[in-house]
Structure formats: C-alpha cells, structure tokens
Design a protein around this motif. Sequence first.
Motif, PDB file in Angstrom:
ATOM      1  N   LYS A   1      36.427   8.419  32.407  1.00  0.00           N
ATOM      2  CA  LYS A   1      35.384   9.237  32.041  1.00  0.00           C
ATOM      3  C   LYS A   1      35.820  10.680  32.787  1.00  0.00           C
ATOM      4  O   LYS A   1      36.450  10.816  33.727  1.00  0.00           O
ATOM      5  CB  LYS A   1      34.121   8.843  32.590  1.00  0.00           C
ATOM      6  CG  LYS A   1      32.895   9.732  32.642  1.00  0.00           C
ATOM      7  CD  LYS A   1      31.705   9.296  33.212  1.00  0.00           C
ATOM      8  CE  LYS A   1      31.268   8.149  32.756  1.00  0.00           C
ATOM      9  NZ  LYS A   1      29.756   7.782  33.462  1.00  0.00           N
ATOM     10  N   SER A   2      35.517  11.838  31.902  1.00  0.00           N
ATOM     11  CA  SER A   2      35.572  13.006  32.421  1.00  0.00           C
ATOM     12  C   SER A   2      34.305  13.955  32.134  1.00  0.00           C
ATOM     13  O   SER A   2      33.666  13.929  31.001  1.00  0.00           O
ATOM     14  CB  SER A   2      36.613  13.868  31.641  1.00  0.00           C
ATOM     15  OG  SER A   2      38.051  13.188  31.975  1.00  0.00           O
ATOM     16  N   ILE A   3      33.774  14.583  33.245  1.00  0.00           N
ATOM     17  CA  ILE A   3      32.559  15.384  32.876  1.00  0.00           C
ATOM     18  C   ILE A   3      32.984  16.738  32.639  1.00  0.00           C
ATOM     19  O   ILE A   3      33.651  17.415  33.525  1.00  0.00           O
ATOM     20  CB  ILE A   3      31.616  15.354  34.347  1.00  0.00           C
ATOM     21  CG1 ILE A   3      30.974  13.623  34.529  1.00  0.00           C
ATOM     22  CG2 ILE A   3      30.454  16.310  34.003  1.00  0.00           C
ATOM     23  CD1 ILE A   3      30.231  13.948  35.702  1.00  0.00           C
ATOM     24  N   LEU A   4      32.648  17.235  31.558  1.00  0.00           N
ATOM     25  CA  LEU A   4      32.880  18.634  31.042  1.00  0.00           C
ATOM     26  C   LEU A   4      32.273  19.649  31.588  1.00  0.00           C
ATOM     27  O   LEU A   4      32.397  20.987  31.835  1.00  0.00           O
ATOM     28  CB  LEU A   4      33.152  18.430  29.615  1.00  0.00           C
ATOM     29  CG  LEU A   4      34.175  17.364  28.921  1.00  0.00           C
ATOM     30  CD1 LEU A   4      34.072  17.567  27.454  1.00  0.00           C
ATOM     31  CD2 LEU A   4      35.533  17.720  29.413  1.00  0.00           C
ATOM     32  N   ASP A   5      30.813  19.367  31.561  1.00  0.00           N
ATOM     33  CA  ASP A   5      29.738  20.524  31.798  1.00  0.00           C
ATOM     34  C   ASP A   5      28.597  19.692  32.296  1.00  0.00           C
ATOM     35  O   ASP A   5      28.335  18.507  32.072  1.00  0.00           O
ATOM     36  CB  ASP A   5      29.418  21.361  30.608  1.00  0.00           C
ATOM     37  CG  ASP A   5      28.913  22.590  31.266  1.00  0.00           C
ATOM     38  OD1 ASP A   5      28.890  22.843  32.457  1.00  0.00           O
ATOM     39  OD2 ASP A   5      28.788  23.498  30.428  1.00  0.00           O
ATOM     40  N   THR A   6      27.665  20.306  32.737  1.00  0.00           N
ATOM     41  CA  THR A   6      26.279  19.793  33.092  1.00  0.00           C
ATOM     42  C   THR A   6      25.147  20.718  32.412  1.00  0.00           C
ATOM     43  O   THR A   6      25.545  22.020  32.334  1.00  0.00           O
ATOM     44  CB  THR A   6      26.010  19.741  34.668  1.00  0.00           C
ATOM     45  OG1 THR A   6      26.027  20.950  35.200  1.00  0.00           O
ATOM     46  CG2 THR A   6      27.051  18.442  34.890  1.00  0.00           C
ATOM     47  N   ALA A   7      24.088  20.563  32.187  1.00  0.00           N
ATOM     48  CA  ALA A   7      22.973  21.256  31.792  1.00  0.00           C
ATOM     49  C   ALA A   7      21.769  20.817  32.576  1.00  0.00           C
ATOM     50  O   ALA A   7      21.277  19.760  32.308  1.00  0.00           O
ATOM     51  CB  ALA A   7      22.713  21.194  30.182  1.00  0.00           C
ATOM     52  N   SER A   8      21.095  21.869  33.126  1.00  0.00           N
ATOM     53  CA  SER A   8      19.950  21.728  33.959  1.00  0.00           C
ATOM     54  C   SER A   8      18.569  22.340  33.219  1.00  0.00           C
ATOM     55  O   SER A   8      18.862  22.820  32.050  1.00  0.00           O
ATOM     56  CB  SER A   8      20.066  22.031  35.258  1.00  0.00           C
ATOM     57  OG  SER A   8      20.592  23.223  35.270  1.00  0.00           O
ATOM     58  N   ALA A   9      17.537  22.138  34.024  1.00  0.00           N
ATOM     59  CA  ALA A   9      16.394  22.870  33.070  1.00  0.00           C
ATOM     60  C   ALA A   9      16.486  24.321  32.947  1.00  0.00           C
ATOM     61  O   ALA A   9      17.113  25.265  33.605  1.00  0.00           O
ATOM     62  CB  ALA A   9      15.139  22.790  34.360  1.00  0.00           C
TER      63      ALA A   9
ATOM     64  N   SER B   1      24.293  15.305  31.501  1.00  0.00           N
ATOM     65  CA  SER B   1      26.018  15.377  31.729  1.00  0.00           C
ATOM     66  C   SER B   1      26.757  15.330  30.368  1.00  0.00           C
ATOM     67  O   SER B   1      26.284  14.477  29.587  1.00  0.00           O
ATOM     68  CB  SER B   1      26.688  14.286  32.580  1.00  0.00           C
ATOM     69  OG  SER B   1      26.130  14.673  33.958  1.00  0.00           O
ATOM     70  N   ILE B   2      27.818  16.319  30.154  1.00  0.00           N
ATOM     71  CA  ILE B   2      28.438  16.335  28.957  1.00  0.00           C
ATOM     72  C   ILE B   2      29.636  15.553  29.322  1.00  0.00           C
ATOM     73  O   ILE B   2      30.434  16.157  30.046  1.00  0.00           O
ATOM     74  CB  ILE B   2      28.671  17.893  28.495  1.00  0.00           C
ATOM     75  CG1 ILE B   2      27.584  18.820  28.611  1.00  0.00           C
ATOM     76  CG2 ILE B   2      29.446  17.851  27.332  1.00  0.00           C
ATOM     77  CD1 ILE B   2      26.578  18.198  27.737  1.00  0.00           C
ATOM     78  N   GLU B   3      29.814  14.352  28.793  1.00  0.00           N
ATOM     79  CA  GLU B   3      31.198  13.582  29.116  1.00  0.00           C
ATOM     80  C   GLU B   3      32.190  13.419  28.057  1.00  0.00           C
ATOM     81  O   GLU B   3      31.855  13.297  26.829  1.00  0.00           O
ATOM     82  CB  GLU B   3      30.318  12.227  29.599  1.00  0.00           C
ATOM     83  CG  GLU B   3      29.546  12.571  30.892  1.00  0.00           C
ATOM     84  CD  GLU B   3      28.840  11.219  31.220  1.00  0.00           C
ATOM     85  OE1 GLU B   3      29.101  10.142  30.484  1.00  0.00           O
ATOM     86  OE2 GLU B   3      28.021  11.217  32.357  1.00  0.00           O
ATOM     87  N   ASN B   4      33.161  13.059  28.360  1.00  0.00           N
ATOM     88  CA  ASN B   4      34.451  12.540  27.411  1.00  0.00           C
ATOM     89  C   ASN B   4      34.785  11.098  27.862  1.00  0.00           C
ATOM     90  O   ASN B   4      35.111  11.120  28.942  1.00  0.00           O
ATOM     91  CB  ASN B   4      35.365  13.484  27.332  1.00  0.00           C
ATOM     92  CG  ASN B   4      36.290  13.122  26.558  1.00  0.00           C
ATOM     93  OD1 ASN B   4      37.260  12.509  26.888  1.00  0.00           O
ATOM     94  ND2 ASN B   4      36.309  12.948  25.122  1.00  0.00           N
ATOM     95  N   ASP B   5      34.703  10.159  27.305  1.00  0.00           N
ATOM     96  CA  ASP B   5      35.314   8.964  27.709  1.00  0.00           C
ATOM     97  C   ASP B   5      36.275   8.456  26.499  1.00  0.00           C
ATOM     98  O   ASP B   5      36.141   8.642  25.463  1.00  0.00           O
ATOM     99  CB  ASP B   5      34.051   7.718  27.509  1.00  0.00           C
ATOM    100  CG  ASP B   5      33.055   8.207  28.583  1.00  0.00           C
ATOM    101  OD1 ASP B   5      33.291   7.841  29.427  1.00  0.00           O
ATOM    102  OD2 ASP B   5      31.907   8.339  27.976  1.00  0.00           O
ATOM    103  N   ASP B   6      37.728   8.019  27.302  1.00  0.00           N
ATOM    104  CA  ASP B   6      38.754   7.666  26.435  1.00  0.00           C
ATOM    105  C   ASP B   6      38.669   6.127  25.837  1.00  0.00           C
ATOM    106  O   ASP B   6      37.797   5.358  26.488  1.00  0.00           O
ATOM    107  CB  ASP B   6      40.019   8.020  27.022  1.00  0.00           C
ATOM    108  CG  ASP B   6      40.356   7.366  28.269  1.00  0.00           C
ATOM    109  OD1 ASP B   6      39.971   6.188  28.383  1.00  0.00           O
ATOM    110  OD2 ASP B   6      41.082   7.685  29.188  1.00  0.00           O
ATOM    111  N   ILE B   7      39.639   5.759  25.371  1.00  0.00           N
ATOM    112  CA  ILE B   7      39.567   4.196  24.833  1.00  0.00           C
ATOM    113  C   ILE B   7      39.588   3.375  26.100  1.00  0.00           C
ATOM    114  O   ILE B   7      39.177   2.354  25.945  1.00  0.00           O
ATOM    115  CB  ILE B   7      40.408   4.040  23.778  1.00  0.00           C
ATOM    116  CG1 ILE B   7      40.286   2.745  23.058  1.00  0.00           C
ATOM    117  CG2 ILE B   7      41.980   4.033  24.415  1.00  0.00           C
ATOM    118  CD1 ILE B   7      41.138   2.640  21.506  1.00  0.00           C
TER     119      ILE B   7
END
Length: 224
Positions: free
Chosen positions: A69-77, A59-65
Amino acid sequence: MDYLFLSNTLLFRGTTPEEVKAMLGCLQAEQKTYQKGEMIYRMGDAVPAMGLVLSGSVSIENDDIWGNKSILDTASAGQVFAETYACVPSEPMMVSVVASEKTDVLFLNVSRILQVCNNHCSHHNKIIHNLLSVSARKNLNLSRRIFHTSAKSIRGRLLSYLSYQAMKSGSREFDIPFSRQQLADYLSVDRSALSNELSKMQKEGLLQANRSHFLLLKTIEEDI
C-alpha cells in the motif's frame, strides 16, 4: 447542512451561505457517512461524483497486486477528492479512497458544475474557477510526494517531508496528518524501518517525535 462552513471551503470560495444552499440542489448534492476503514471509492470504479469532506478525513491509496500500500494523499474537512476522475467518468480509478476515521462526505455532480444549468445559476463561473484551483493544488501535492520519495534513504525522505511540514506550519513544532503507518505508506518505506530511523534521529538530537507531533531541534543543514 452547515452552509457557512461550505462557503469557506476552497470549492465554494467567494460565495455566501445562501448561494451555497441554492447551488446544492443544482449540483445534485448527496451526503453520506462512512466508518473508519470503509471504502468510499475502489480502484477500478467509475466515479459519478466528486466528494467534499464535511467531517473526518480520507486517504487516497494505491494497492499493488502483492498487497503493498502507498498513501498518495489525504483529504480532511473542507477538502475534495476524486474530482479529476469525476470530470472523466469513463476513466476507471487508479486509486482507492478510504475513510481514515468516521467521515461525512458530500457528493457533487461535476457535470452539473461544468455545464450551465437551466436555472442560469450565476455562481457557476466561480465554482469552475475554484475547481480548477483545487485540481492545481492536488497536482502540486502529488509532485511534492514524488519529491519527498526521491531520496534513496529513509532519513532523506523523512528530512524532506518534515522540513516541508515545518516550512508549511511556520514553526519547527507541528503535527502531521498521518499516523506512523500512514507516514510509512506515504513515504513508501517499511514501518519498522521508519520507526527505527526516527529513534536514531531522536537519539542524535535531530528531533523529538510523539506519534504525529514533531519538534525539529536542528536544521537539515546542521545535520548534513
């Protein structure tokens, strides 16, 4: 290493398994395994190499202070991550990459892709072209997320996202790559509120949902 699998990925598209095998040494390939929840890259890191998922998913995530959490994207096989930052190694990451399950990752030195090596490898042009294509797809995914989260209501965000997934799969019945919590993070909404809205939509006969499996019973136009 499954060279046939690699030759069928977008990054190595147009190459043979034998060519992939020859290229991995040139690209300083390194394979690592991560457990579920393990951090692969952390926000603020300088990225020395891009990752290609061999198995599992990230998971490509962004966490603020404040810990939101926000999931911006995913990457699978077969998909890659951190390729943009690896092209600009001096730029610290604005996101984190986390293993969503047990995941095997192949790391590749992007600078060796962008520069012609001493071996005069004939496949560099293919990889450069493929890398550009992959980056363009990633930009489209980020733009798509912005579109899905532009609606003010949770229902509007769900309708946008699920409508796209149905179109992508070519069927009203499909699986999404997110758990319920991940879907809430991706759409930037509260999980409980998301679950409540899905329950309402099921009661209204709009859809059926079982974890990550969905069946759309009415079109958005019919609902409107």
